[in-house]
Write a protein that holds these residues in place. Structure first.
Motif, PDB file in Angstrom:
ATOM      1  N   VAL A  34     -22.702   1.498   9.457  1.00 18.75           N
ATOM      2  CA  VAL A  34     -23.749   1.366   8.434  1.00 18.75           C
ATOM      3  C   VAL A  34     -24.698   2.562   8.488  1.00 18.75           C
ATOM      4  N   ALA A  35     -25.052   3.005   9.680  1.00 17.60           N
ATOM      5  CA  ALA A  35     -25.947   4.159   9.806  1.00 17.60           C
ATOM      6  C   ALA A  35     -25.301   5.417   9.239  1.00 17.60           C
ATOM      7  N   VAL A  36     -24.020   5.595   9.496  1.00 21.61           N
ATOM      8  CA  VAL A  36     -23.336   6.782   8.982  1.00 21.61           C
ATOM      9  C   VAL A  36     -23.251   6.730   7.457  1.00 21.61           C
ATOM     10  N   VAL A  37     -22.928   5.581   6.908  1.00 20.65           N
ATOM     11  CA  VAL A  37     -22.837   5.442   5.452  1.00 20.65           C
ATOM     12  C   VAL A  37     -24.197   5.692   4.800  1.00 20.65           C
ATOM     13  N   LEU A  38     -25.244   5.110   5.355  1.00 20.98           N
ATOM     14  CA  LEU A  38     -26.590   5.344   4.804  1.00 20.98           C
ATOM     15  C   LEU A  38     -26.976   6.816   4.907  1.00 20.98           C
ATOM     16  N   GLY A  39     -26.610   7.451   5.995  1.00 21.31           N
ATOM     17  CA  GLY A  39     -26.904   8.870   6.165  1.00 21.31           C
ATOM     18  C   GLY A  39     -26.191   9.727   5.135  1.00 21.31           C
ATOM     19  N   VAL A  40     -24.921   9.434   4.896  1.00 23.28           N
ATOM     20  CA  VAL A  40     -24.159  10.196   3.907  1.00 23.28           C
ATOM     21  C   VAL A  40     -24.738   9.992   2.509  1.00 23.28           C
ATOM     22  N   VAL A  41     -25.047   8.756   2.157  1.00 25.74           N
ATOM     23  CA  VAL A  41     -25.634   8.482   0.843  1.00 25.74           C
ATOM     24  C   VAL A  41     -26.996   9.162   0.720  1.00 25.74           C
ATOM     25  N   GLY A  42     -27.764   9.144   1.791  1.00 25.71           N
ATOM     26  CA  GLY A  42     -29.077   9.779   1.771  1.00 25.71           C
ATOM     27  C   GLY A  42     -29.006  11.284   1.576  1.00 25.71           C
ATOM     28  N   VAL A  43     -27.963  11.906   2.081  1.00 24.46           N
ATOM     29  CA  VAL A  43     -27.805  13.349   1.932  1.00 24.46           C
ATOM     30  C   VAL A  43     -27.230  13.701   0.563  1.00 24.46           C
ATOM     31  N   VAL A  44     -26.252  12.933   0.107  1.00 23.98           N
ATOM     32  CA  VAL A  44     -25.551  13.264  -1.133  1.00 23.98           C
ATOM     33  C   VAL A  44     -26.397  12.986  -2.366  1.00 23.98           C
ATOM     34  N   VAL A  45     -27.024  11.837  -2.419  1.00 22.84           N
ATOM     35  CA  VAL A  45     -27.795  11.452  -3.607  1.00 22.84           C
ATOM     36  C   VAL A  45     -29.166  12.129  -3.543  1.00 22.84           C
ATOM     37  N   ASP A  46     -29.495  12.827  -4.610  1.00 22.61           N
ATOM     38  CA  ASP A  46     -30.759  13.558  -4.656  1.00 22.61           C
ATOM     39  C   ASP A  46     -31.937  12.579  -4.666  1.00 22.61           C
ATOM     40  N   GLY A  47     -32.902  12.812  -3.823  1.00 24.49           N
ATOM     41  CA  GLY A  47     -34.093  11.981  -3.785  1.00 24.49           C
ATOM     42  C   GLY A  47     -33.964  10.751  -2.916  1.00 24.49           C
ATOM     43  N   MET A  48     -32.919  10.665  -2.134  1.00 28.08           N
ATOM     44  CA  MET A  48     -32.719   9.491  -1.277  1.00 28.08           C
ATOM     45  C   MET A  48     -32.908   9.837   0.198  1.00 28.08           C
ATOM     46  N   LEU A  49     -33.881  10.674   0.486  1.00 26.39           N
ATOM     47  CA  LEU A  49     -34.134  11.050   1.875  1.00 26.39           C
ATOM     48  C   LEU A  49     -34.640   9.866   2.697  1.00 26.39           C
ATOM     49  N   LEU A  50     -35.180   8.861   2.030  1.00 25.47           N
ATOM     50  CA  LEU A  50     -35.611   7.659   2.741  1.00 25.47           C
ATOM     51  C   LEU A  50     -34.413   6.975   3.398  1.00 25.47           C
ATOM     52  N   LEU A  51     -33.281   6.944   2.712  1.00 26.21           N
ATOM     53  CA  LEU A  51     -32.073   6.366   3.303  1.00 26.21           C
ATOM     54  C   LEU A  51     -31.621   7.155   4.516  1.00 26.21           C
ATOM     55  N   LEU A  52     -31.759   8.461   4.462  1.00 28.46           N
ATOM     56  CA  LEU A  52     -31.404   9.290   5.611  1.00 28.46           C
ATOM     57  C   LEU A  52     -32.310   8.973   6.797  1.00 28.46           C
ATOM     58  N   ALA A  53     -33.600   8.797   6.533  1.00 27.72           N
ATOM     59  CA  ALA A  53     -34.539   8.452   7.605  1.00 27.72           C
ATOM     60  C   ALA A  53     -34.216   7.079   8.189  1.00 27.72           C
TER      61      ALA A  53
END
Length: 50
Positions: A10-29
């Motif tokens: 789940v952490a890896v998936v959220l990290g990938v989505v946070g990096v790929v989707v513009d403006g989703m740095l909160l998901l990366l955090a």
């Protein structure tokens, strides 16, 4: 061990989505915090089992 791997995925998936989707740095955090919590949980659980 299953919980550790599930949270890790789940952490890896959220990290990938946070990096790929513009403006989703909160998901990366959130992914980074989840990864840190997961590693700490695994470390504590391993230390208790010894």
């Amino acid at each position: 061990m299953v919980l550790f791997l599930l949270v890790l995925v789940v952490a890896v998936v959220l990290g990938v989505v946070g990096v790929v989707v513009d403006g989703m740095l909160l998901l990366l955090a959130i992914a980074v915090l989840l990864l840190i919590a997961d590693v700490l949980y695994f470390a504590v659980r391993s230390a208790v089992n010894r």
